[in-house]
Every structure is written in C-alpha cells, then in structure tokens.
Design a protein around this motif. Structure first.
Motif, PDB file in Angstrom:
ATOM      1  N   VAL A  49       0.823  -1.208   0.000  1.00 46.28           N
ATOM      2  CA  VAL A  49       0.000   0.000   0.000  1.00 46.28           C
ATOM      3  C   VAL A  49       0.860   1.262   0.000  1.00 46.28           C
ATOM      4  CG1 VAL A  49      -1.940  -1.137   1.143  1.00 46.28           C
ATOM      5  CG2 VAL A  49      -0.238   0.042   2.518  1.00 46.28           C
ATOM      6  N   ASP A  50       0.213   2.365  -0.391  1.00 44.75           N
ATOM      7  CA  ASP A  50       0.890   3.663  -0.407  1.00 44.75           C
ATOM      8  C   ASP A  50       0.497   4.540   0.779  1.00 44.75           C
ATOM      9  OD1 ASP A  50       2.196   3.370  -3.056  1.00 44.75           O
ATOM     10  OD2 ASP A  50       0.124   3.262  -3.745  1.00 44.75           O
ATOM     11  N   ILE A  51      -0.713   4.327   1.301  1.00 49.96           N
ATOM     12  CA  ILE A  51      -1.235   5.134   2.402  1.00 49.96           C
ATOM     13  C   ILE A  51      -2.030   4.215   3.324  1.00 49.96           C
ATOM     14  CG2 ILE A  51      -2.756   7.068   3.039  1.00 49.96           C
ATOM     15  CD1 ILE A  51      -2.314   8.078   0.090  1.00 49.96           C
ATOM     16  N   ILE A  52      -1.875   4.431   4.636  1.00 52.49           N
ATOM     17  CA  ILE A  52      -2.643   3.665   5.615  1.00 52.49           C
ATOM     18  C   ILE A  52      -3.449   4.647   6.459  1.00 52.49           C
ATOM     19  CG2 ILE A  52      -2.556   2.096   7.589  1.00 52.49           C
ATOM     20  CD1 ILE A  52       0.163   1.089   6.486  1.00 52.49           C
ATOM     21  N   LEU A  53      -4.759   4.428   6.494  1.00 58.41           N
ATOM     22  CA  LEU A  53      -5.650   5.240   7.321  1.00 58.41           C
ATOM     23  C   LEU A  53      -6.284   4.352   8.387  1.00 58.41           C
ATOM     24  CD1 LEU A  53      -7.540   7.323   4.597  1.00 58.41           C
ATOM     25  CD2 LEU A  53      -5.566   8.010   5.964  1.00 58.41           C
ATOM     26  N   LEU A  54      -6.315   4.863   9.600  1.00 59.00           N
ATOM     27  CA  LEU A  54      -6.896   4.116  10.704  1.00 59.00           C
ATOM     28  C   LEU A  54      -8.248   4.685  11.074  1.00 59.00           C
ATOM     29  CD1 LEU A  54      -3.784   3.962  13.063  1.00 59.00           C
ATOM     30  CD2 LEU A  54      -4.434   2.364  11.272  1.00 59.00           C
ATOM     31  N   GLY A  55      -9.199   3.807  11.315  1.00 61.22           N
ATOM     32  CA  GLY A  55     -10.485   4.248  11.838  1.00 61.22           C
ATOM     33  C   GLY A  55     -10.266   4.801  13.237  1.00 61.22           C
ATOM     34  N   ILE A  74       5.587   5.247   3.831  1.00 60.53           N
ATOM     35  CA  ILE A  74       4.139   5.008   3.804  1.00 60.53           C
ATOM     36  C   ILE A  74       3.514   5.858   4.904  1.00 60.53           C
ATOM     37  CG2 ILE A  74       2.285   3.317   4.064  1.00 60.53           C
ATOM     38  CD1 ILE A  74       4.339   1.156   3.246  1.00 60.53           C
ATOM     39  N   PRO A  75       2.777   6.910   4.522  1.00 58.18           N
ATOM     40  CA  PRO A  75       2.142   7.719   5.557  1.00 58.18           C
ATOM     41  C   PRO A  75       1.028   6.950   6.261  1.00 58.18           C
ATOM     42  CG  PRO A  75       1.676   8.605   3.356  1.00 58.18           C
ATOM     43  CD  PRO A  75       2.542   7.414   3.184  1.00 58.18           C
ATOM     44  N   VAL A  76       0.925   7.176   7.572  1.00 61.79           N
ATOM     45  CA  VAL A  76      -0.105   6.551   8.390  1.00 61.79           C
ATOM     46  C   VAL A  76      -0.811   7.660   9.153  1.00 61.79           C
ATOM     47  CG1 VAL A  76      -0.588   4.848  10.187  1.00 61.79           C
ATOM     48  CG2 VAL A  76       1.391   4.533   8.702  1.00 61.79           C
ATOM     49  N   ALA A  77      -2.137   7.678   9.103  1.00 64.45           N
ATOM     50  CA  ALA A  77      -2.900   8.711   9.798  1.00 64.45           C
ATOM     51  C   ALA A  77      -4.214   8.147  10.309  1.00 64.45           C
ATOM     52  CB  ALA A  77      -3.171   9.883   8.853  1.00 64.45           C
ATOM     53  N   VAL A  78      -4.772   8.839  11.293  1.00 67.00           N
ATOM     54  CA  VAL A  78      -6.072   8.475  11.835  1.00 67.00           C
ATOM     55  C   VAL A  78      -7.128   9.317  11.127  1.00 67.00           C
ATOM     56  CG1 VAL A  78      -7.517   8.428  13.914  1.00 67.00           C
ATOM     57  CG2 VAL A  78      -5.074   7.889  14.073  1.00 67.00           C
ATOM     58  N   ILE A  79      -8.194   8.691  10.699  1.00 72.13           N
ATOM     59  CA  ILE A  79      -9.298   9.397  10.056  1.00 72.13           C
ATOM     60  C   ILE A  79     -10.001  10.252  11.100  1.00 72.13           C
ATOM     61  CG2 ILE A  79     -11.495   9.147   8.813  1.00 72.13           C
ATOM     62  CD1 ILE A  79     -10.427   6.344   7.904  1.00 72.13           C
ATOM     63  N   ASP A  80     -10.267  11.492  10.754  1.00 75.81           N
ATOM     64  CA  ASP A  80     -10.971  12.401  11.650  1.00 75.81           C
ATOM     65  C   ASP A  80     -12.307  11.773  12.082  1.00 75.81           C
ATOM     66  OD1 ASP A  80     -11.342  15.337  12.645  1.00 75.81           O
ATOM     67  OD2 ASP A  80     -13.211  14.831  11.586  1.00 75.81           O
ATOM     68  N   MET A  87     -19.265   9.530   7.421  1.00 76.48           N
ATOM     69  CA  MET A  87     -18.887   8.792   6.220  1.00 76.48           C
ATOM     70  C   MET A  87     -18.646   9.742   5.043  1.00 76.48           C
ATOM     71  SD  MET A  87     -18.628   5.524   6.751  1.00 76.48           S
ATOM     72  CE  MET A  87     -18.429   5.035   8.454  1.00 76.48           C
ATOM     73  N   ASN A  88     -17.858  10.778   5.309  1.00 75.44           N
ATOM     74  CA  ASN A  88     -17.574  11.807   4.311  1.00 75.44           C
ATOM     75  C   ASN A  88     -16.421  11.350   3.417  1.00 75.44           C
ATOM     76  OD1 ASN A  88     -17.108  14.144   2.860  1.00 75.44           O
ATOM     77  ND2 ASN A  88     -17.552  15.476   4.590  1.00 75.44           N
ATOM     78  N   GLY A  89     -16.741  10.487   2.479  1.00 74.66           N
ATOM     79  CA  GLY A  89     -15.737   9.914   1.580  1.00 74.66           C
ATOM     80  C   GLY A  89     -14.905  10.927   0.824  1.00 74.66           C
ATOM     81  N   PRO A  90     -15.510  11.977   0.240  1.00 69.97           N
ATOM     82  CA  PRO A  90     -14.705  12.951  -0.500  1.00 69.97           C
ATOM     83  C   PRO A  90     -13.650  13.642   0.360  1.00 69.97           C
ATOM     84  CG  PRO A  90     -17.018  13.172  -1.103  1.00 69.97           C
ATOM     85  CD  PRO A  90     -16.946  12.206   0.051  1.00 69.97           C
ATOM     86  N   VAL A  91     -14.008  14.000   1.600  1.00 68.61           N
ATOM     87  CA  VAL A  91     -13.056  14.689   2.483  1.00 68.61           C
ATOM     88  C   VAL A  91     -11.948  13.736   2.922  1.00 68.61           C
ATOM     89  CG1 VAL A  91     -12.793  15.792   4.733  1.00 68.61           C
ATOM     90  CG2 VAL A  91     -14.677  16.444   3.247  1.00 68.61           C
ATOM     91  N   VAL A  92     -12.313  12.511   3.274  1.00 75.42           N
ATOM     92  CA  VAL A  92     -11.296  11.538   3.709  1.00 75.42           C
ATOM     93  C   VAL A  92     -10.349  11.247   2.545  1.00 75.42           C
ATOM     94  CG1 VAL A  92     -10.898   9.190   4.562  1.00 75.42           C
ATOM     95  CG2 VAL A  92     -12.803  10.534   5.464  1.00 75.42           C
ATOM     96  N   LEU A  93     -10.865  11.121   1.343  1.00 74.16           N
ATOM     97  CA  LEU A  93     -10.027  10.883   0.169  1.00 74.16           C
ATOM     98  C   LEU A  93      -9.063  12.040  -0.042  1.00 74.16           C
ATOM     99  CD1 LEU A  93      -9.269   9.254  -2.388  1.00 74.16           C
ATOM    100  CD2 LEU A  93     -11.071  10.531  -3.572  1.00 74.16           C
ATOM    101  N   GLU A  94      -9.569  13.259   0.032  1.00 71.49           N
ATOM    102  CA  GLU A  94      -8.732  14.444  -0.177  1.00 71.49           C
ATOM    103  C   GLU A  94      -7.615  14.519   0.868  1.00 71.49           C
ATOM    104  OE1 GLU A  94      -9.293  19.230   0.146  1.00 71.49           O
ATOM    105  OE2 GLU A  94     -10.933  18.099  -0.762  1.00 71.49           O
ATOM    106  N   LYS A  95      -7.951  14.266   2.112  1.00 71.38           N
ATOM    107  CA  LYS A  95      -6.938  14.297   3.179  1.00 71.38           C
ATOM    108  C   LYS A  95      -5.899  13.195   2.966  1.00 71.38           C
ATOM    109  CE  LYS A  95      -9.745  16.518   6.743  1.00 71.38           C
ATOM    110  NZ  LYS A  95     -10.410  16.381   8.054  1.00 71.38           N
ATOM    111  N   ALA A  96      -6.352  12.033   2.546  1.00 73.22           N
ATOM    112  CA  ALA A  96      -5.430  10.913   2.321  1.00 73.22           C
ATOM    113  C   ALA A  96      -4.450  11.245   1.195  1.00 73.22           C
ATOM    114  CB  ALA A  96      -6.205   9.651   1.976  1.00 73.22           C
ATOM    115  N   LEU A  97      -4.939  11.822   0.127  1.00 75.88           N
ATOM    116  CA  LEU A  97      -4.076  12.134  -1.013  1.00 75.88           C
ATOM    117  C   LEU A  97      -3.080  13.231  -0.687  1.00 75.88           C
ATOM    118  CD1 LEU A  97      -6.652  11.846  -3.925  1.00 75.88           C
ATOM    119  CD2 LEU A  97      -4.882  10.205  -3.257  1.00 75.88           C
TER     120      LEU A  97
END
Length: 99
Positions: A49-55, A74-80, A87-97
């Motif tokens: 993977v390129d990015i890891i997001l945690l619930g 590999i960046p790792v972050a916690v989802i806001d 379930m704001n998919g567009p915002v989570v996607l933008e932050k991940a990218l």
C-alpha cells in the motif's frame, strides 16, 4: 495507481467509507485502489500500500503501525472522527491524497 488501506477493528465498519471514497475518486477521474481490512489482516499488506488510514476506533495502533512501516515512506494517519462518523468519503479521500 495509489493504494489506500483503511484499518478498523474488524474491517467491516469502514466498508461504507471505502465505497464513498471510491465514488469520489471516480467523479474526480482519479484511479485509485481503496480497501478496508482488520488490524490482523493489515500486517500482511503493509508492503502493498501507499497510504494507511486508521479508523478512529483503532487510533491506539498509530505508533505501532508507524514503527512497522518505518523507512518505507508510507504515511499513516487516523481518520478524523467527524469525517468517519458522517462517512464523508470525499473529504477523507482528499486528506489521504495530501499525505
């Protein structure tokens, strides 16, 4: 193509968020692979993977996973929590990218 892995307790609660993120990516013309898995499954996929997001419910894993992927860029972050809860998919996607 970038690969984003969402990690949660059982890999189930993030499924809807994955769907919404994929829809947002499609609308923006972004080719991306996004999938969800449990903590135990995640360990086997770190190198793929390129990015890891945690619930938010597994935020306690942040430092452990960061150490596991140290030196692999590999960046790792916690989802806001609010973005996750709504379930704001567009915002989570933008932050991940941006990671």
């Amino acid at each position: 193509m970038k690969k984003i892995m969402l990690v949660c307790s059982a890999g189930m609660s993030t499924s809807l968020l994955v769907t919404k993120m994929m829809k947002a990516a499609t609308e923006k013309g972004i080719e991306i692979d996004i999938f969800a898995c449990s903590e135990s499954e995640a360990k086997q996929k770190y190198n793929d993977v390129d990015i890891i997001l945690l619930g938010p419910q597994v935020r306690f894993l942040l430092s452990k996973i960061q150490k596991s992927v140290e030196g692999k860029n590999i960046p790792v972050a916690v989802i806001d929590s609010i973005d996750y809860g709504t379930m704001n998919g567009p915002v989570v996607l933008e932050k991940a990218l941006k990671l």
